[in-house]
Motif scaffolding. Sequence first.
Motif, PDB file in Angstrom:
ATOM      1  N   GLY A 288       0.785  -1.225   0.000  1.00  0.00           N
ATOM      2  CA  GLY A 288       0.000   0.000   0.000  1.00  0.00           C
ATOM      3  C   GLY A 288       0.814   1.270   0.000  1.00  0.00           C
ATOM      4  N   ARG A 289       2.110   1.172  -0.322  1.00  0.00           N
ATOM      5  CA  ARG A 289       2.976   2.358  -0.288  1.00  0.00           C
ATOM      6  C   ARG A 289       3.420   2.811  -1.670  1.00  0.00           C
ATOM      7  NH1 ARG A 289       7.383   0.352   4.042  1.00  0.00           N
ATOM      8  NH2 ARG A 289       7.294  -1.452   2.663  1.00  0.00           N
ATOM      9  N   TYR A 290       2.833   2.238  -2.712  1.00  0.00           N
ATOM     10  CA  TYR A 290       3.268   2.550  -4.067  1.00  0.00           C
ATOM     11  C   TYR A 290       3.181   4.049  -4.343  1.00  0.00           C
ATOM     12  CZ  TYR A 290       3.169   2.878  -9.137  1.00  0.00           C
ATOM     13  OH  TYR A 290       3.404   3.254 -10.430  1.00  0.00           O
ATOM     14  N   ARG A 291       4.284   4.601  -4.810  1.00  0.00           N
ATOM     15  CA  ARG A 291       4.389   6.010  -5.194  1.00  0.00           C
ATOM     16  C   ARG A 291       3.879   6.966  -4.107  1.00  0.00           C
ATOM     17  NH1 ARG A 291       3.566   7.227 -11.498  1.00  0.00           N
ATOM     18  NH2 ARG A 291       5.578   8.241 -11.206  1.00  0.00           N
ATOM     19  N   GLY A 292       4.272   6.666  -2.867  1.00  0.00           N
ATOM     20  CA  GLY A 292       3.974   7.580  -1.779  1.00  0.00           C
ATOM     21  C   GLY A 292       2.628   7.406  -1.108  1.00  0.00           C
ATOM     22  N   ALA A 293       1.848   6.385  -1.482  1.00  0.00           N
ATOM     23  CA  ALA A 293       0.566   6.151  -0.809  1.00  0.00           C
ATOM     24  C   ALA A 293       0.828   5.756   0.649  1.00  0.00           C
ATOM     25  CB  ALA A 293      -0.220   5.064  -1.518  1.00  0.00           C
ATOM     26  N   THR A 294      -0.150   6.020   1.497  1.00  0.00           N
ATOM     27  CA  THR A 294      -0.019   5.702   2.918  1.00  0.00           C
ATOM     28  C   THR A 294      -1.273   4.982   3.413  1.00  0.00           C
ATOM     29  OG1 THR A 294      -0.932   7.864   3.549  1.00  0.00           O
ATOM     30  CG2 THR A 294       1.465   7.693   3.360  1.00  0.00           C
ATOM     31  N   ILE A 295      -1.112   4.275   4.540  1.00  0.00           N
ATOM     32  CA  ILE A 295      -2.231   3.544   5.148  1.00  0.00           C
ATOM     33  C   ILE A 295      -2.656   4.268   6.412  1.00  0.00           C
ATOM     34  CG2 ILE A 295      -3.053   1.313   5.963  1.00  0.00           C
ATOM     35  CD1 ILE A 295      -0.614   0.036   4.646  1.00  0.00           C
ATOM     36  N   ALA A 296      -3.913   4.670   6.482  1.00  0.00           N
ATOM     37  CA  ALA A 296      -4.446   5.329   7.672  1.00  0.00           C
ATOM     38  C   ALA A 296      -4.742   4.294   8.750  1.00  0.00           C
ATOM     39  CB  ALA A 296      -5.713   6.098   7.309  1.00  0.00           C
ATOM     40  N   ASP A 297      -4.991   4.766   9.965  1.00  0.00           N
ATOM     41  CA  ASP A 297      -5.339   3.853  11.055  1.00  0.00           C
ATOM     42  C   ASP A 297      -6.585   3.029  10.734  1.00  0.00           C
ATOM     43  OD1 ASP A 297      -3.206   4.781  12.518  1.00  0.00           O
ATOM     44  OD2 ASP A 297      -4.388   6.182  13.720  1.00  0.00           O
ATOM     45  N   THR A 298      -7.463   3.574   9.906  1.00  0.00           N
ATOM     46  CA  THR A 298      -8.686   2.863   9.518  1.00  0.00           C
ATOM     47  C   THR A 298      -8.421   1.775   8.483  1.00  0.00           C
ATOM     48  OG1 THR A 298      -9.128   4.463   7.750  1.00  0.00           O
ATOM     49  CG2 THR A 298     -10.083   4.914   9.929  1.00  0.00           C
ATOM     50  N   GLY A 299      -7.205   1.753   7.931  1.00  0.00           N
ATOM     51  CA  GLY A 299      -6.868   0.800   6.869  1.00  0.00           C
ATOM     52  C   GLY A 299      -6.997   1.374   5.474  1.00  0.00           C
ATOM     53  N   LYS A 300      -7.522   2.584   5.364  1.00  0.00           N
ATOM     54  CA  LYS A 300      -7.716   3.217   4.059  1.00  0.00           C
ATOM     55  C   LYS A 300      -6.367   3.601   3.460  1.00  0.00           C
ATOM     56  CE  LYS A 300     -10.630   5.243   1.044  1.00  0.00           C
ATOM     57  NZ  LYS A 300     -11.743   4.557   0.369  1.00  0.00           N
ATOM     58  N   VAL A 301      -6.182   3.256   2.184  1.00  0.00           N
ATOM     59  CA  VAL A 301      -4.958   3.597   1.460  1.00  0.00           C
ATOM     60  C   VAL A 301      -5.222   4.817   0.593  1.00  0.00           C
ATOM     61  CG1 VAL A 301      -3.268   2.819  -0.247  1.00  0.00           C
ATOM     62  CG2 VAL A 301      -4.138   1.215   1.470  1.00  0.00           C
ATOM     63  N   THR A 302      -4.421   5.864   0.786  1.00  0.00           N
ATOM     64  CA  THR A 302      -4.580   7.085   0.000  1.00  0.00           C
ATOM     65  C   THR A 302      -3.223   7.600  -0.467  1.00  0.00           C
ATOM     66  OG1 THR A 302      -4.553   8.401   2.040  1.00  0.00           O
ATOM     67  CG2 THR A 302      -6.704   7.838   1.138  1.00  0.00           C
ATOM     68  N   PRO A 303      -3.178   8.155  -1.687  1.00  0.00           N
ATOM     69  CA  PRO A 303      -4.265   8.154  -2.660  1.00  0.00           C
ATOM     70  C   PRO A 303      -4.529   6.733  -3.164  1.00  0.00           C
ATOM     71  CG  PRO A 303      -2.248   8.913  -3.689  1.00  0.00           C
ATOM     72  CD  PRO A 303      -1.949   8.786  -2.226  1.00  0.00           C
ATOM     73  N   PRO A 304      -5.693   6.492  -3.782  1.00  0.00           N
ATOM     74  CA  PRO A 304      -5.986   5.145  -4.292  1.00  0.00           C
ATOM     75  C   PRO A 304      -4.927   4.691  -5.293  1.00  0.00           C
ATOM     76  CG  PRO A 304      -7.951   6.513  -4.324  1.00  0.00           C
ATOM     77  CD  PRO A 304      -6.803   7.429  -4.015  1.00  0.00           C
ATOM     78  N   ILE A 305      -4.614   3.410  -5.250  1.00  0.00           N
ATOM     79  CA  ILE A 305      -3.635   2.842  -6.177  1.00  0.00           C
ATOM     80  C   ILE A 305      -4.399   2.214  -7.346  1.00  0.00           C
ATOM     81  CG2 ILE A 305      -1.785   1.149  -6.446  1.00  0.00           C
ATOM     82  CD1 ILE A 305      -1.238   1.484  -3.425  1.00  0.00           C
ATOM     83  N   ILE A 306      -4.250   2.803  -8.514  1.00  0.00           N
ATOM     84  CA  ILE A 306      -4.992   2.365  -9.697  1.00  0.00           C
ATOM     85  C   ILE A 306      -4.005   1.881 -10.755  1.00  0.00           C
ATOM     86  CG2 ILE A 306      -6.690   3.025 -11.440  1.00  0.00           C
ATOM     87  CD1 ILE A 306      -7.741   3.266  -8.601  1.00  0.00           C
ATOM     88  N   GLY A 307      -4.250   0.697 -11.314  1.00  0.00           N
ATOM     89  CA  GLY A 307      -3.370   0.136 -12.330  1.00  0.00           C
ATOM     90  C   GLY A 307      -3.625   0.692 -13.718  1.00  0.00           C
ATOM     91  N   VAL A 308      -2.921   0.133 -14.684  1.00  0.00           N
ATOM     92  CA  VAL A 308      -3.046   0.577 -16.073  1.00  0.00           C
ATOM     93  C   VAL A 308      -4.352   0.065 -16.678  1.00  0.00           C
ATOM     94  CG1 VAL A 308      -0.559   0.602 -16.401  1.00  0.00           C
ATOM     95  CG2 VAL A 308      -1.828  -1.468 -16.954  1.00  0.00           C
ATOM     96  N   PRO A 309      -4.846   0.707 -17.748  1.00  0.00           N
ATOM     97  CA  PRO A 309      -6.048   0.185 -18.420  1.00  0.00           C
ATOM     98  C   PRO A 309      -5.777  -1.191 -19.006  1.00  0.00           C
ATOM     99  CG  PRO A 309      -5.047   1.964 -19.700  1.00  0.00           C
ATOM    100  CD  PRO A 309      -4.347   1.935 -18.379  1.00  0.00           C
ATOM    101  N   LEU A 310      -6.691  -2.110 -18.810  1.00  0.00           N
ATOM    102  CA  LEU A 310      -6.521  -3.478 -19.310  1.00  0.00           C
ATOM    103  C   LEU A 310      -7.002  -3.528 -20.759  1.00  0.00           C
ATOM    104  CD1 LEU A 310      -7.650  -5.362 -16.086  1.00  0.00           C
ATOM    105  CD2 LEU A 310      -5.322  -4.879 -16.884  1.00  0.00           C
ATOM    106  N   ASP A 311      -6.077  -3.131 -21.644  1.00  0.00           N
ATOM    107  CA  ASP A 311      -6.415  -2.968 -23.059  1.00  0.00           C
ATOM    108  C   ASP A 311      -5.799  -4.022 -23.960  1.00  0.00           C
ATOM    109  OD1 ASP A 311      -3.761  -2.278 -22.896  1.00  0.00           O
ATOM    110  OD2 ASP A 311      -4.028  -0.196 -23.558  1.00  0.00           O
ATOM    111  N   GLY A 312      -5.269  -5.100 -23.370  1.00  0.00           N
ATOM    112  CA  GLY A 312      -4.713  -6.180 -24.170  1.00  0.00           C
ATOM    113  C   GLY A 312      -3.252  -6.014 -24.523  1.00  0.00           C
ATOM    114  N   THR A 313      -2.614  -4.924 -24.114  1.00  0.00           N
ATOM    115  CA  THR A 313      -1.203  -4.721 -24.421  1.00  0.00           C
ATOM    116  C   THR A 313      -0.340  -5.228 -23.276  1.00  0.00           C
ATOM    117  OG1 THR A 313      -1.167  -2.498 -23.446  1.00  0.00           O
ATOM    118  CG2 THR A 313      -1.741  -2.674 -25.782  1.00  0.00           C
ATOM    119  N   GLY A 314       0.952  -5.451 -23.592  1.00  0.00           N
ATOM    120  CA  GLY A 314       1.912  -5.828 -22.567  1.00  0.00           C
ATOM    121  C   GLY A 314       1.595  -7.114 -21.835  1.00  0.00           C
TER     122      GLY A 314
END
Length: 305
Positions: free
Chosen positions: A174-200
Amino acid sequence: MSAPTDPTPGSRDRVPGPRRSTVRSGRDAEVAPPPRRLALVGRLGLVLLLLLAAVATVVVVSQRHQFGRQDAGAEEIPALEVEPAPVQLGTVAQPSALAPPALAQLPGAPAPAGGGPRATLASWASGISERVDVPARALQAYGMADLAVKSEQPECNLSWVTIAGLARIESNHGRYRGATIADTGKVTPPIIGVPLDGTGGNRTIGDTDGGVLDGDTALDRAVGPLQFIPSTWARWRSDGNGDGVADPNNIDDAALAAGRYLCAGGRDLATGPGWRAAVLSYNNSDEYGRRVYAAADSYAGASQA
């Protein structure tokens, strides 16, 4: 490839044969290589370097797609920070680790009769966090999922280290690119992957959630610290902390959903084939599985040190 022409003006008027220069050593003369031959070797070396650079670029770009981090540099991709373990998947079972305290209270469970002091997940997580190099709040979520799934499906033999291994590869807990975990367990900012468009090497997956989870109304993207595809989250969504909300961006919820997903189909993670099937159901890549094993094994060993 044809030999390069001599770039020196008037070179065709010289007497045929290589020009030699000598350096006197005191006894014999050392003959220097012909300049034209040196130029040819230098150019061939340059071509080789350019080819190697092109291959390296293709590999890095492919890995960025494979591990869902198209917008990141190679040094920022969590999966690439973990070397694949030199093991053959299917022959190694889930590593044995220090288990979370069995008496720790799970969300929504009644307090034990008689009261009195008891071990807590928070104290267990804090006690091993430095040794395993995983945030205590993340360990608490993995331990909670471990206990919950053991209660629901004891035959699966799930351990927190498998969830931790996945989380290391997917988002560095939950630490990708500076994200942090709050005491509630919430990860911010949200970690969103690449569009699943069939490439790579990714599948093409059209939008299944109206962009509610991933913000994309055209294609699906993996979401949260355990990188759930919205359609998969819709099936395995879980409320790991008992707050009445199932949120893939909450590490408690995501860890429990991952544990249940790994145990689907009656898998036994205490066996080599069972552990392999569980992890490759997450990402059907042998290299991915060996990276997860490397992380899980390191956590298991460190937890018992």
